[in-house]
Write a protein that holds these residues in place. Structure first.
Motif, mmCIF file in Angstrom:
data_model
loop_
_atom_site.group_PDB
_atom_site.id
_atom_site.type_symbol
_atom_site.label_atom_id
_atom_site.label_comp_id
_atom_site.label_asym_id
_atom_site.label_seq_id
_atom_site.Cartn_x
_atom_site.Cartn_y
_atom_site.Cartn_z
ATOM 1 N N GLN A 14 27.593 27.516 20.161
ATOM 2 C CA GLN A 14 27.406 26.148 19.690
ATOM 3 C C GLN A 14 27.265 26.107 18.169
ATOM 4 O O GLN A 14 26.671 26.994 17.564
ATOM 5 C CB GLN A 14 26.169 25.530 20.336
ATOM 6 C CG GLN A 14 26.316 25.252 21.821
ATOM 7 C CD GLN A 14 25.122 24.534 22.397
ATOM 8 O OE1 GLN A 14 24.227 24.111 21.684
ATOM 9 N NE2 GLN A 14 25.095 24.394 23.714
ATOM 10 N N ASN A 84 28.833 26.586 24.413
ATOM 11 C CA ASN A 84 29.564 25.511 25.056
ATOM 12 C C ASN A 84 30.480 26.143 26.095
ATOM 13 O O ASN A 84 31.054 27.219 25.862
ATOM 14 C CB ASN A 84 30.400 24.718 24.043
ATOM 15 C CG ASN A 84 29.528 23.868 23.146
ATOM 16 O OD1 ASN A 84 28.557 23.259 23.586
ATOM 17 N ND2 ASN A 84 29.865 23.814 21.866
ATOM 18 N N ASP A 124 26.962 20.447 27.123
ATOM 19 C CA ASP A 124 27.574 21.715 26.734
ATOM 20 C C ASP A 124 28.618 22.229 27.708
ATOM 21 O O ASP A 124 29.183 23.302 27.496
ATOM 22 C CB ASP A 124 26.494 22.779 26.505
ATOM 23 C CG ASP A 124 25.614 22.989 27.734
ATOM 24 O OD1 ASP A 124 25.953 22.471 28.817
ATOM 25 O OD2 ASP A 124 24.576 23.657 27.609
#
Length: 232
Positions: A14, A84, A124
């Motif tokens: 991320q 993610n 996510d």
């Protein structure tokens, strides 16, 4: 004969929140790929491998529900790194080999779009399936899964790791040096029962991803597209 479907998975660190120290991102991704290959090798059509920006691998389409287990494993074992996750189900073009494969075909297009959406969105995990109705439904449930999982504290994760390995609350209390009541409270505060309910529903829906079958909502959508094309 309909084309063979595959479940392509991608992970990326991320951009928001705490970032790993400079130069360690690639190592974390390599570790994540090794973890996933070790845990999911019997279910892979293409092994997980990593570069400097992402991890990618291919599940056999009947194993699509294992995406939930994959997310849990990475979240628990790679903590505090945050990822993610993206899934794209569809056919694949070009060479198909466990050790080497090309990023070509609908499955890759879908997973790449899903990963971009996850990177710029509030959840996510994003999936793209052959059915647009299933895609919307599954992503709605994954938004709940994501909210629950991302609210887990370190203490919650300690307990959840053990409960996923089949430990009883008594055993967990002994291993963690706390009371059984404390373990019960941790799982309650983590909303573990609710999380399992959401995951069970996701499992049922993702099982349908193996069939390239359009639901009534999708059929109506396709009919509208064909009608518009004829008018043009």
């Amino acid at each position: 004969m309909p084309p063979t479907l595959y479940a392509v998975v991608k992970l990326a660190l991320q951009n928001k929140g705490s970032r790993p120290p400079e130069g360690t991102g690639s190592k974390i991704l390599q570790e994540a790929a090794a973890l996933l290959n070790s845990a999911f090798r019997p279910f892979l059509a293409g092994n997980f491998n990593a570069d400097d920006t992402e991890v990618k691998g291919i599940l056999m389409v009947q194993e699509t529900p294992r995406l939930i287990q994959l997310i849990q494993l990475v979240d628990l074992e790679m903590n505090p790194a945050r990822f993610n996750y993206a899934l794209g189900v569809g056919s694949i073009s070009g060479k198909m080999d466990p050790e080497a494969y090309e990023e070509s075909g609908p499955a890759w297009t879908r997973v790449n779009r899903a990963l971009k959406e996850a990177a710029r969105g509030n959840q996510d995990i994003v999936v793209r399936l052959p059915s647009s109705f299933l895609t919307r439904t599954v992503n709605t449930l994954f938004a709940i899964e994501s909210d629950l999982r991302n609210n887990w504290s370190e203490a919650h994760r300690e307990a959840i790791k053990l409960v996923r390995r089949g430990r009883t609350q008594v055993e967990m209390a002994e291993l963690l040096g706390v009371t059984q009541a404390a373990i019960s409270q941790r799982l309650k505060h983590a909303r573990w029962d609710r999380y399992l309910e959401v995951c069970a529903t996701l499992d049922e829906l993702l099982t349908q991803a193996r069939w390239k079958v359009l639901l009534p909502w999708d059929l109506r959508k396709d009919q509208k597209k064909k009608g518009a094309a004829k008018e043009i």
